[in-house]
Design a protein around this motif. Structure first.
Motif, PDB file in Angstrom:
ATOM      1  N   ASP A   1      23.576  12.045   7.540  1.00 18.39           N
ATOM      2  CA  ASP A   1      22.889  12.363   6.282  1.00 18.39           C
ATOM      3  C   ASP A   1      21.758  11.382   5.989  1.00 18.39           C
ATOM      4  O   ASP A   1      21.609  10.890   4.861  1.00 18.39           O
ATOM      5  N   PHE A   2      20.968  11.059   6.997  1.00 15.65           N
ATOM      6  CA  PHE A   2      19.838  10.153   6.815  1.00 15.65           C
ATOM      7  C   PHE A   2      18.739  10.872   6.040  1.00 15.65           C
ATOM      8  O   PHE A   2      18.208  11.893   6.488  1.00 15.65           O
ATOM      9  N   VAL A   3      18.435  10.369   4.863  1.00 20.59           N
ATOM     10  CA  VAL A   3      17.388  10.971   4.031  1.00 20.59           C
ATOM     11  C   VAL A   3      16.433   9.874   3.598  1.00 20.59           C
ATOM     12  O   VAL A   3      16.798   8.692   3.542  1.00 20.59           O
ATOM     13  N   PHE A   4      15.179  10.268   3.289  1.00 20.29           N
ATOM     14  CA  PHE A   4      14.235   9.268   2.798  1.00 20.29           C
ATOM     15  C   PHE A   4      13.334   9.885   1.736  1.00 20.29           C
ATOM     16  O   PHE A   4      13.158  11.108   1.671  1.00 20.29           O
ATOM     17  N   ALA A   5      12.800   9.003   0.879  1.00 25.09           N
ATOM     18  CA  ALA A   5      11.951   9.437  -0.229  1.00 25.09           C
ATOM     19  C   ALA A   5      10.630   8.686  -0.183  1.00 25.09           C
ATOM     20  O   ALA A   5      10.604   7.479   0.079  1.00 25.09           O
ATOM     21  N   GLU A   6       9.549   9.409  -0.461  1.00 23.91           N
ATOM     22  CA  GLU A   6       8.220   8.804  -0.533  1.00 23.91           C
ATOM     23  C   GLU A   6       7.589   8.968  -1.906  1.00 23.91           C
ATOM     24  O   GLU A   6       6.640   8.254  -2.244  1.00 23.91           O
TER      25      GLU A   6
ATOM     26  N   GLN B   1       0.825  -1.211   0.000  1.00 25.40           N
ATOM     27  CA  GLN B   1       0.000   0.000   0.000  1.00 25.40           C
ATOM     28  C   GLN B   1       0.858   1.259   0.000  1.00 25.40           C
ATOM     29  O   GLN B   1       0.515   2.257  -0.641  1.00 25.40           O
ATOM     30  N   TYR B   2       1.973   1.202   0.706  1.00 26.18           N
ATOM     31  CA  TYR B   2       2.819   2.388   0.848  1.00 26.18           C
ATOM     32  C   TYR B   2       4.255   1.934   1.099  1.00 26.18           C
ATOM     33  O   TYR B   2       4.485   0.861   1.644  1.00 26.18           O
ATOM     34  N   SER B   3       5.196   2.742   0.670  1.00 28.32           N
ATOM     35  CA  SER B   3       6.600   2.400   0.921  1.00 28.32           C
ATOM     36  C   SER B   3       7.429   3.665   1.082  1.00 28.32           C
ATOM     37  O   SER B   3       7.082   4.730   0.560  1.00 28.32           O
ATOM     38  N   VAL B   4       8.524   3.521   1.794  1.00 31.40           N
ATOM     39  CA  VAL B   4       9.485   4.608   2.004  1.00 31.40           C
ATOM     40  C   VAL B   4      10.878   4.038   1.707  1.00 31.40           C
ATOM     41  O   VAL B   4      11.212   2.934   2.135  1.00 31.40           O
ATOM     42  N   VAL B   5      11.684   4.792   0.973  1.00 31.21           N
ATOM     43  CA  VAL B   5      13.068   4.416   0.701  1.00 31.21           C
ATOM     44  C   VAL B   5      13.974   5.403   1.435  1.00 31.21           C
ATOM     45  O   VAL B   5      13.770   6.625   1.356  1.00 31.21           O
ATOM     46  N   ALA B   6      14.956   4.877   2.171  1.00 27.70           N
ATOM     47  CA  ALA B   6      15.849   5.727   2.965  1.00 27.70           C
ATOM     48  C   ALA B   6      17.299   5.415   2.633  1.00 27.70           C
ATOM     49  O   ALA B   6      17.644   4.298   2.227  1.00 27.70           O
ATOM     50  N   MET B   7      18.161   6.425   2.821  1.00 29.04           N
ATOM     51  CA  MET B   7      19.606   6.263   2.643  1.00 29.04           C
ATOM     52  C   MET B   7      20.322   6.904   3.813  1.00 29.04           C
ATOM     53  O   MET B   7      19.855   7.893   4.379  1.00 29.04           O
ATOM     54  N   CYS B   8      21.474   6.321   4.161  1.00 27.21           N
ATOM     55  CA  CYS B   8      22.249   6.858   5.264  1.00 27.21           C
ATOM     56  C   CYS B   8      23.729   6.576   5.014  1.00 27.21           C
ATOM     57  O   CYS B   8      24.088   5.523   4.486  1.00 27.21           O
ATOM     58  N   ASN B   9      24.595   7.521   5.394  1.00 25.93           N
ATOM     59  CA  ASN B   9      26.041   7.404   5.182  1.00 25.93           C
ATOM     60  C   ASN B   9      26.754   7.032   6.482  1.00 25.93           C
ATOM     61  O   ASN B   9      26.278   7.362   7.582  1.00 25.93           O
ATOM     62  N   PHE B  10      27.934   6.391   6.330  1.00 20.88           N
ATOM     63  CA  PHE B  10      28.697   5.949   7.487  1.00 20.88           C
ATOM     64  C   PHE B  10      30.186   6.171   7.246  1.00 20.88           C
ATOM     65  O   PHE B  10      30.655   6.123   6.105  1.00 20.88           O
ATOM     66  N   PRO B  11      30.954   6.361   8.330  1.00 22.62           N
ATOM     67  CA  PRO B  11      32.396   6.571   8.154  1.00 22.62           C
ATOM     68  C   PRO B  11      33.142   5.302   7.755  1.00 22.62           C
ATOM     69  O   PRO B  11      34.167   5.364   7.077  1.00 22.62           O
TER      70      PRO B  11
ATOM     71  N   MET C   1      21.029   1.509   2.087  1.00 27.29           N
ATOM     72  CA  MET C   1      19.729   1.839   1.507  1.00 27.29           C
ATOM     73  C   MET C   1      18.685   0.900   2.109  1.00 27.29           C
ATOM     74  O   MET C   1      18.913  -0.307   2.215  1.00 27.29           O
ATOM     75  N   PHE C   2      17.558   1.465   2.494  1.00 24.86           N
ATOM     76  CA  PHE C   2      16.470   0.697   3.105  1.00 24.86           C
ATOM     77  C   PHE C   2      15.188   0.910   2.316  1.00 24.86           C
ATOM     78  O   PHE C   2      14.982   1.955   1.696  1.00 24.86           O
ATOM     79  N   GLU C   3      14.304  -0.081   2.397  1.00 21.20           N
ATOM     80  CA  GLU C   3      12.920   0.113   1.961  1.00 21.20           C
ATOM     81  C   GLU C   3      12.004  -0.417   3.049  1.00 21.20           C
ATOM     82  O   GLU C   3      12.215  -1.527   3.570  1.00 21.20           O
ATOM     83  N   PHE C   4      10.990   0.360   3.389  1.00 19.78           N
ATOM     84  CA  PHE C   4       9.996  -0.016   4.388  1.00 19.78           C
ATOM     85  C   PHE C   4       8.633  -0.023   3.715  1.00 19.78           C
ATOM     86  O   PHE C   4       8.303   0.895   2.956  1.00 19.78           O
ATOM     87  N   ILE C   5       7.817  -1.037   3.988  1.00 18.40           N
ATOM     88  CA  ILE C   5       6.506  -1.142   3.347  1.00 18.40           C
ATOM     89  C   ILE C   5       5.418  -1.382   4.385  1.00 18.40           C
ATOM     90  O   ILE C   5       5.689  -1.801   5.512  1.00 18.40           O
ATOM     91  N   GLY C   6       4.181  -1.108   3.987  1.00 20.17           N
ATOM     92  CA  GLY C   6       3.029  -1.281   4.868  1.00 20.17           C
ATOM     93  C   GLY C   6       2.068  -0.123   4.678  1.00 20.17           C
ATOM     94  O   GLY C   6       1.959   0.458   3.594  1.00 20.17           O
ATOM     95  N   THR C   7       1.387   0.242   5.747  1.00 22.87           N
ATOM     96  CA  THR C   7       0.571   1.454   5.696  1.00 22.87           C
ATOM     97  C   THR C   7       1.495   2.668   5.762  1.00 22.87           C
ATOM     98  O   THR C   7       2.682   2.555   6.104  1.00 22.87           O
ATOM     99  N   GLU C   8       0.949   3.827   5.462  1.00 25.56           N
ATOM    100  CA  GLU C   8       1.763   5.039   5.504  1.00 25.56           C
ATOM    101  C   GLU C   8       2.318   5.277   6.902  1.00 25.56           C
ATOM    102  O   GLU C   8       3.517   5.566   7.071  1.00 25.56           O
TER     103      GLU C   8
END
Length: 569
Positions: free
Chosen positions: A409-414, A323-333, A381-388
């Motif tokens: 620098d944790f960012v996410f896209a919807e 139904q809904y998903s979010v994609v996130a990215m995060c950087n590490f040393p 890179m992550f993807e999360f799914i389910g309800t909003e």
């Protein structure tokens, strides 16, 4: 006892040799006379003329060599090292480092060509360019000395059955061919023979929306299938490389970025139809979601890489489009920090659908290839799914975990297009790497370890990779302990090839020492056979060999793949 045993072997060997030499005049073996000379001529004598003048030395040679001739007549019994010498060498045995797959070759009888022409009509070719194309993997440095003699394009299960039966009757090897995206030499034809290209069998035979399953032919690609399913709100959740076909995905037991949520191919196939070596068609199960009836033939065929049968129909388990998903990215040393976050996320119980790790070299390659300006540091890179609400809640929980492990620098896209663009970058990682070294080839590792050992494995591997003069990138399905290293090398530079092989050996043996595997999803083919005894043990390999011998007594089904040549029964 010893004399009587020797005499019986000598008598048997003499008869075998007589039959082999006699058969060379009626069978169409290109190198049959060469094999006879090589087998008998290791001391430089000429085989037939020396019989009357050197009976005793010959008898001793025959006693020692009789096993070789038995093996040649029945190669399913054993492909031991002695046969490797006899045939001029092979690939895949213990400690093998040769990427060139050798093999015996015999002329295809005209009678078989006529039979295949009758079966396939115009869907058959002897054209050299077409045969060469099918004999050389599109994404692999593995090569074979021979190419298929014939390429056929069946349109139905009945045609496949007739093709296989004819090849079995003439003892001609066959190699099933899907999307040609495999990278371990699965579709090589080291013994020539018939390549069965399944690309014309790509129909959707039945869709059961309420049961959430679909019946398809093996030639359809997973991307084509998902385009077909989208209007019904369903999708097939495995996503290997673009171009992969469902039949090939079954044959290699593949997975992809979504395996952490939905499992691998073995978890998403309900049943199969398979043509065995004698042409019989077997259905491996019912359409029920679970069954305890009999041996699990479906899982036996999945991952068998065409060595037991040709897949002609697949019933797949489907999923609802989220139904809904979010994609996130995060950087590490460091790459260890990134791997630690992946492990901590899985241990937290968060139901992520994707967890992908890219090292700083891979990010640099993406920037070069796609004109991006991403920070060139280890990235998750992550993807999360389910309800909003649920997807956003998971995103915030992972952001907190990342911050505890030096994440930034944790960012996410919807937005749908933004999410698609992020995953497009990940799916094209291999091609991006080639932008760093145009003209080079890639040796790709595929190790997988228990999740708790992933950070250690990646850290140890990364130290070795960074010290190498070759360009090496790391991408990982970090949620299930599987990671790939793309080692770029000049195929014309012997030092490059040795260094690439050394790095690959290091990572595989390190993974095996951690109770891992040499291949998490790419399969064995010819490239990984050399590691199987250390990973599985000789008794497991002998069991596989026995299964292969029973189902394919003439050893026509993709010979020289999966089971190492030194395994005897």
């Amino acid at each position: 006892m010893a004399f009587s045993y020797w005499y019986s072997r000598f008598s048997s060997s003499s008869r075998n040799i007589y039959r082999i030499i006699q058969s060379s005049s009626v069978h169409h073996f290109r190198n049959q006379s060469t094999y006879t000379v090589e087998a008998l001529n290791s001391g430089g004598t000429k085989p037939v003329r020396s019989w009357s003048s050197s009976l005793i030395p010959l008898a001793i040679a025959l006693s020692a060599g009789s096993i070789v001739f038995d093996i040649e007549r029945n190669p399913s019994m054993c492909d031991a090292a002695v046969v490797d010498d006899y045939r001029g060498g092979t690939v895949g045995g213990k400690d093998s480092t040769n990427p060139i797959v050798k093999g015996s070759l015999k002329d295809v009888p005209q009678e078989l060509i006529d039979e295949l022409s009758t079966i396939c009509g115009g869907n058959m070719t002897l054209d050299y360019d077409e045969r060469y194309f099918h004999g050389k993997p599109q994404n692999s440095f593995h090569k074979a000395v021979n190419i298929p003699d014939i390429v056929v394009f069946p349109r139905s299960e009945d045609e496949v059955s007739k093709i296989v039966r004819s090849c079995n009757n003439h003892r001609v090897p066959i190699v099933p061919y899907g999307g040609a995206t495999s990278i371990e030499g699965h579709t090589l034809s080291p013994h020539g023979g018939v390549c069965i290209d399944m690309s014309l069998m790509k129909n959707v035979k039945a869709l059961h929306v309420e049961d959430m399953d679909v019946v398809v032919e093996p030639g359809i690609g997973w991307m084509e299938l998902n385009e077909y399913l989208e209007p019904y709100g369903l999708f097939f959740p495995l996503d290997p490389g673009p171009g992969a076909s469902i039949g090939g995905m079954c044959a290699t037991r593949c997975s992809g970025t979504l395996a952490v949520r939905y499992g691998t191919m073995r978890d998403n196939v309900i049943n199969l139809k398979v043509v065995l070596a004698n042409g019989d068609v077997v259905k491996t199960g019912s359409r029920a979601r679970k069954s305890a009836a009999g041996y699990d033939l479906t899982r036996l065929i999945i991952g068998s890489e065409g060595t037991l049968g040709v897949i002609t129909e697949v019933t797949l388990r489907l999923q609802k489009i989220p139904q809904y998903s979010v994609v996130a990215m995060c950087n590490f040393p460091t790459i260890k920090d990134a791997a630690d976050v992946a492990i901590a996320t899985m241990l937290s119980g968060i139901q992520v659908s994707r967890v992908e790790l890219l090292d700083e070299v891979q990010v640099k390659a993406i920037n070069i290839a796609n004109g991006k300006n991403l920070p060139e540091v280890p990235t998750l890179m992550f993807e999360f799914i389910g309800t909003e609400a649920y997807s956003r809640e998971q995103t915030l929980m992972v952001q907190k975990i990342a911050s505890e492990h030096n994440g930034s620098d944790f960012v996410f896209a919807e937005d749908p297009e933004a999410k698609k663009e992020l995953w497009k970058i990940r799916k094209e990682a291999l091609w991006a790497c080639f932008a760093m070294e145009p003209g080079f080839e890639a040796m790709i590792s595929d190790v997988c370890v228990p999740l708790s050992r992933l950070a250690e494995l990646i850290s140890r591997s990364k130290e070795e990779l960074d010290a190498s003069p070759l360009v090496c990138v790391v991408v990982a399905h970090a949620g299930d302990g599987n990671f790939h290293t793309l080692i770029l090398f000049d195929p014309n530079n012997e030092e490059h090839k040795r260094e690439a092989e050394r790095l690959n050996h290091f990572m595989v043996h390190t993974a095996l020492s951690m109770e891992g595997t040499c291949t998490g999803e790419h399969g064995v083919g010819t490239g990984k056979m050399k590691y199987l005894e250390k990973e599985l043990g000789i008794e497991a390999l002998r069991t596989m060999k026995r299964i292969k011998t029973v189902l394919d007594p003439n050893n026509i089904m993709n010979p020289g793949k999966l089971i190492p040549p030194h395994v005897c029964i």
